[in-house]
Design a protein around this motif. Sequence first.
Motif, PDB file in Angstrom:
ATOM      1  N   PHE A  42      -8.286  40.348 -13.852  1.00 47.65           N
ATOM      2  CA  PHE A  42      -8.375  38.895 -14.303  1.00 47.65           C
ATOM      3  C   PHE A  42      -8.163  37.955 -13.326  1.00 47.65           C
ATOM      4  CE2 PHE A  42      -6.327  41.540 -17.451  1.00 47.65           C
ATOM      5  CZ  PHE A  42      -7.367  41.992 -18.034  1.00 47.65           C
ATOM      6  N   ILE A  43      -7.951  38.334 -11.845  1.00 43.64           N
ATOM      7  CA  ILE A  43      -7.853  37.526 -10.821  1.00 43.64           C
ATOM      8  C   ILE A  43      -8.654  36.269 -10.647  1.00 43.64           C
ATOM      9  CG2 ILE A  43      -8.898  38.708  -9.105  1.00 43.64           C
ATOM     10  CD1 ILE A  43      -5.498  37.342  -8.656  1.00 43.64           C
ATOM     11  N   ASP A  44     -10.204  36.565 -11.147  1.00 37.95           N
ATOM     12  CA  ASP A  44     -10.976  35.328 -11.025  1.00 37.95           C
ATOM     13  C   ASP A  44     -11.274  34.645 -12.315  1.00 37.95           C
ATOM     14  OD1 ASP A  44     -11.376  35.706  -8.302  1.00 37.95           O
ATOM     15  OD2 ASP A  44     -12.681  37.412  -8.552  1.00 37.95           O
ATOM     16  N   GLU A  45     -10.507  34.685 -13.182  1.00 41.53           N
ATOM     17  CA  GLU A  45     -10.563  33.827 -14.480  1.00 41.53           C
ATOM     18  C   GLU A  45     -10.363  32.584 -14.336  1.00 41.53           C
ATOM     19  OE1 GLU A  45     -12.131  35.070 -17.580  1.00 41.53           O
ATOM     20  OE2 GLU A  45     -12.524  36.880 -16.780  1.00 41.53           O
ATOM     21  N   GLN A  46     -11.079  31.872 -15.194  1.00 45.21           N
ATOM     22  CA  GLN A  46     -10.673  30.310 -15.488  1.00 45.21           C
ATOM     23  C   GLN A  46      -9.261  30.188 -15.815  1.00 45.21           C
ATOM     24  OE1 GLN A  46     -12.575  27.796 -13.866  1.00 45.21           O
ATOM     25  NE2 GLN A  46     -13.324  29.785 -12.984  1.00 45.21           N
ATOM     26  N   PRO A  47      -8.618  29.057 -15.667  1.00 44.89           N
ATOM     27  CA  PRO A  47      -7.590  28.668 -16.236  1.00 44.89           C
ATOM     28  C   PRO A  47      -7.422  28.748 -17.752  1.00 44.89           C
ATOM     29  CG  PRO A  47      -7.749  27.495 -14.220  1.00 44.89           C
ATOM     30  CD  PRO A  47      -9.138  28.158 -14.489  1.00 44.89           C
ATOM     31  N   LEU A  48      -6.284  28.898 -18.369  1.00 44.06           N
ATOM     32  CA  LEU A  48      -6.396  28.652 -19.737  1.00 44.06           C
ATOM     33  C   LEU A  48      -6.956  29.396 -20.666  1.00 44.06           C
ATOM     34  CD1 LEU A  48      -6.394  24.586 -19.976  1.00 44.06           C
ATOM     35  CD2 LEU A  48      -4.349  26.117 -19.790  1.00 44.06           C
ATOM     36  N   CYS A  49      -6.943  30.764 -20.111  1.00 41.56           N
ATOM     37  CA  CYS A  49      -7.757  31.958 -20.764  1.00 41.56           C
ATOM     38  C   CYS A  49      -6.392  32.982 -21.254  1.00 41.56           C
ATOM     39  CB  CYS A  49      -8.792  32.467 -19.764  1.00 41.56           C
ATOM     40  SG  CYS A  49      -7.997  33.514 -18.432  1.00 41.56           S
ATOM     41  N   ALA A  50      -6.962  33.833 -22.159  1.00 37.49           N
ATOM     42  CA  ALA A  50      -5.675  34.690 -22.534  1.00 37.49           C
ATOM     43  C   ALA A  50      -6.251  35.929 -22.871  1.00 37.49           C
ATOM     44  CB  ALA A  50      -5.003  34.274 -23.769  1.00 37.49           C
ATOM     45  N   PHE A  51      -5.463  37.101 -22.588  1.00 41.27           N
ATOM     46  CA  PHE A  51      -5.802  38.374 -22.723  1.00 41.27           C
ATOM     47  C   PHE A  51      -4.947  39.239 -23.392  1.00 41.27           C
ATOM     48  CE2 PHE A  51      -8.260  37.026 -19.322  1.00 41.27           C
ATOM     49  CZ  PHE A  51      -9.694  37.808 -19.338  1.00 41.27           C
ATOM     50  N   GLU A  52      -5.282  40.102 -24.225  1.00 39.21           N
ATOM     51  CA  GLU A  52      -4.046  40.897 -25.079  1.00 39.21           C
ATOM     52  C   GLU A  52      -4.521  42.463 -24.916  1.00 39.21           C
ATOM     53  OE1 GLU A  52      -2.677  38.835 -28.852  1.00 39.21           O
ATOM     54  OE2 GLU A  52      -4.946  38.505 -28.902  1.00 39.21           O
ATOM     55  N   ARG A  53      -3.647  43.272 -24.799  1.00 43.73           N
ATOM     56  CA  ARG A  53      -3.704  44.601 -24.698  1.00 43.73           C
ATOM     57  C   ARG A  53      -4.050  45.123 -26.140  1.00 43.73           C
ATOM     58  NH1 ARG A  53      -2.474  48.091 -20.594  1.00 43.73           N
ATOM     59  NH2 ARG A  53      -0.809  46.651 -19.834  1.00 43.73           N
ATOM     60  N   ASN A  54      -5.274  45.981 -26.207  1.00 47.63           N
ATOM     61  CA  ASN A  54      -5.759  46.812 -27.478  1.00 47.63           C
ATOM     62  C   ASN A  54      -4.812  47.786 -27.473  1.00 47.63           C
ATOM     63  OD1 ASN A  54      -7.099  48.740 -29.082  1.00 47.63           O
ATOM     64  ND2 ASN A  54      -8.782  47.173 -28.982  1.00 47.63           N
ATOM     65  N   LEU A  55      -4.049  47.802 -28.699  1.00 46.42           N
ATOM     66  CA  LEU A  55      -3.057  48.943 -28.702  1.00 46.42           C
ATOM     67  C   LEU A  55      -3.895  50.364 -28.965  1.00 46.42           C
ATOM     68  CD1 LEU A  55      -0.320  47.292 -30.913  1.00 46.42           C
ATOM     69  CD2 LEU A  55      -0.362  47.570 -28.227  1.00 46.42           C
ATOM     70  N   ASP A  56      -5.110  50.066 -29.329  1.00 41.22           N
ATOM     71  CA  ASP A  56      -5.532  51.438 -29.681  1.00 41.22           C
ATOM     72  C   ASP A  56      -6.336  52.153 -28.280  1.00 41.22           C
ATOM     73  OD1 ASP A  56      -5.168  51.544 -32.477  1.00 41.22           O
ATOM     74  OD2 ASP A  56      -6.921  50.234 -32.679  1.00 41.22           O
ATOM     75  N   THR A  57      -6.666  51.179 -27.599  1.00 39.04           N
ATOM     76  CA  THR A  57      -7.469  51.750 -26.200  1.00 39.04           C
ATOM     77  C   THR A  57      -6.580  51.578 -25.006  1.00 39.04           C
ATOM     78  OG1 THR A  57      -8.499  49.631 -25.650  1.00 39.04           O
ATOM     79  CG2 THR A  57      -9.780  51.073 -27.118  1.00 39.04           C
TER      80      THR A  57
END
Length: 71
Positions: A42-57
């Motif tokens: 995610f190092i090159d993602e634009q500011p103010l983005c969000a990610f969550e870990r999928n608990l299944d994968t």
Amino acid sequence: MTVGSWTLFSGYEPEGDNEDSSKFQCISLGVALNFDNSLLAFIDEQPLCAFERNLDTGKFEKSMITIGRRT
């Protein structure tokens, strides 16, 4: 190159913890990558983005969170 900061949460914080600055600590990106190097994707993602870990994968997915609230 844009210099900024990331905010990382474990997902186990009690509601409201993100409003208490005494609960935060600053660490280098290198330290965070030592815990989980998949964050590097995610190092090159634009500011103010969000990610969550999928608990299944176990993989991170882009979240539908926008500045303080889910959409």
